[in-house]
Write a protein that holds these residues in place. Structure first.
Motif, PDB file in Angstrom:
ATOM      1  N   ARG A  19       0.813  -1.159   0.019  1.00 25.00           N
ATOM      2  CA  ARG A  19      -0.201  -0.058  -0.102  1.00 25.00           C
ATOM      3  C   ARG A  19       1.012   1.304  -0.052  1.00 25.00           C
ATOM      4  O   ARG A  19       2.206   1.315   0.248  1.00 25.00           O
ATOM      5  N   GLU A  20       0.204   2.174  -0.235  1.00 25.85           N
ATOM      6  CA  GLU A  20       0.923   3.859  -0.315  1.00 25.85           C
ATOM      7  C   GLU A  20       1.330   4.312   1.239  1.00 25.85           C
ATOM      8  O   GLU A  20       0.843   3.685   2.038  1.00 25.85           O
ATOM      9  N   ASP A  21       2.227   5.099   1.070  1.00 24.04           N
ATOM     10  CA  ASP A  21       2.833   5.558   2.632  1.00 24.04           C
ATOM     11  C   ASP A  21       1.712   5.983   3.577  1.00 24.04           C
ATOM     12  O   ASP A  21       1.683   5.904   4.593  1.00 24.04           O
ATOM     13  N   ASP A  22       0.812   6.941   2.827  1.00 18.92           N
ATOM     14  CA  ASP A  22      -0.525   7.353   3.893  1.00 18.92           C
ATOM     15  C   ASP A  22      -1.167   5.984   4.565  1.00 18.92           C
ATOM     16  O   ASP A  22      -1.836   5.979   5.758  1.00 18.92           O
ATOM     17  N   GLU A  23      -1.424   5.116   3.518  1.00 22.03           N
ATOM     18  CA  GLU A  23      -1.954   3.911   4.211  1.00 22.03           C
ATOM     19  C   GLU A  23      -1.196   3.100   5.305  1.00 22.03           C
ATOM     20  O   GLU A  23      -1.985   2.694   6.193  1.00 22.03           O
ATOM     21  N   TRP A  24      -0.121   3.049   4.936  1.00 14.83           N
ATOM     22  CA  TRP A  24       0.812   2.354   5.998  1.00 14.83           C
ATOM     23  C   TRP A  24       0.960   2.971   7.218  1.00 14.83           C
ATOM     24  O   TRP A  24       0.970   2.355   8.320  1.00 14.83           O
ATOM     25  N   GLN A  25       1.156   4.345   7.040  1.00  9.79           N
ATOM     26  CA  GLN A  25       1.279   5.296   8.213  1.00  9.79           C
ATOM     27  C   GLN A  25       0.023   4.997   9.192  1.00  9.79           C
ATOM     28  O   GLN A  25       0.093   4.998  10.432  1.00  9.79           O
ATOM     29  N   ALA A  26      -1.104   5.027   8.632  1.00 11.19           N
ATOM     30  CA  ALA A  26      -2.453   4.866   9.279  1.00 11.19           C
ATOM     31  C   ALA A  26      -2.465   3.604  10.155  1.00 11.19           C
ATOM     32  O   ALA A  26      -3.152   3.499  11.231  1.00 11.19           O
ATOM     33  N   GLY A  27      -2.098   2.632   9.236  1.00  3.60           N
ATOM     34  CA  GLY A  27      -1.977   1.381  10.169  1.00  3.60           C
ATOM     35  C   GLY A  27      -1.600   0.197   9.190  1.00  3.60           C
ATOM     36  O   GLY A  27      -1.957  -0.126   7.999  1.00  3.60           O
ATOM     37  N   HIS A  28      -1.175  -0.579   9.840  1.00  7.49           N
ATOM     38  CA  HIS A  28      -0.318  -1.894   9.020  1.00  7.49           C
ATOM     39  C   HIS A  28      -0.277  -3.006   9.842  1.00  7.49           C
ATOM     40  O   HIS A  28      -0.293  -2.757  11.456  1.00  7.49           O
ATOM     41  N   ALA A  29       0.291  -4.001   9.581  1.00  9.66           N
ATOM     42  CA  ALA A  29       0.573  -5.371  10.507  1.00  9.66           C
ATOM     43  C   ALA A  29       1.987  -5.352  10.973  1.00  9.66           C
ATOM     44  O   ALA A  29       2.868  -4.883  10.299  1.00  9.66           O
ATOM     45  N   ALA A  30       2.077  -5.403  12.278  1.00  7.30           N
ATOM     46  CA  ALA A  30       3.697  -5.193  12.703  1.00  7.30           C
ATOM     47  C   ALA A  30       4.413  -6.395  12.224  1.00  7.30           C
ATOM     48  O   ALA A  30       4.048  -7.404  11.933  1.00  7.30           O
ATOM     49  N   GLY A  31       5.760  -5.712  11.869  1.00 13.02           N
ATOM     50  CA  GLY A  31       6.651  -6.678  11.298  1.00 13.02           C
ATOM     51  C   GLY A  31       6.458  -6.937   9.783  1.00 13.02           C
ATOM     52  O   GLY A  31       7.486  -7.475   9.329  1.00 13.02           O
ATOM     53  N   ALA A  32       5.418  -6.304   9.013  1.00 11.58           N
ATOM     54  CA  ALA A  32       5.606  -6.270   7.691  1.00 11.58           C
ATOM     55  C   ALA A  32       6.633  -5.515   7.007  1.00 11.58           C
ATOM     56  O   ALA A  32       7.054  -4.527   7.641  1.00 11.58           O
TER      57      ALA A  32
END
Length: 109
Positions: A19-32
């Motif tokens: 996903r793009e940076d803004d999506e990542w910054q909002a929420g992601h799986a830890a360790g991805a």
């Protein structure tokens, strides 16, 4: 297209978030590992350095479309890659933890 359900993933499985940076910054799986699809070809070396030599690369995006494209690309490169069915939306819906870029509870956008 090889796919895997969120429920079949374990904590030790390698996860690539495209996903793009803004999506990542909002929420992601830890360790991805995060490599946005828009930068993927240029940053491909980061994946080859981080990915397990003998394991699967589980590719995830918001809902499964972008990750499917990256999964096909990786398969063409000879990498054992699978698309995470339903993406981060399914991840979050299944109760899996989502963190923001500061390690705090996040959300999928």
């Amino acid at each position: 297209m090889p796919t895997v359900g969120v429920d079949a993933l374990t904590d030790g499985d390698f996860l690539l978030d495209v996903r793009e940076d803004d999506e990542w910054q909002a929420g992601h799986a830890a360790g991805a590992l995060h490599i946005p699809m828009s930068d993927f070809v240029a940053r491909y070396g980061e994946l080859t350095e981080a990915a397990p030599q003998d394991g699967k690369v589980n590719v995830i995006c918001r809902s499964g479309g972008r990750s499917a494209q990256v999964t096909m690309y990786l398969a063409q490169q000879g990498i054992d890659a699978v698309n995470v069915d339903g993406g981060m939306q399914a991840w979050e819906a299944s109760g899996r933890p989502v963190v923001d870029d500061k390690g705090q509870p996040g959300t999928v956008v």
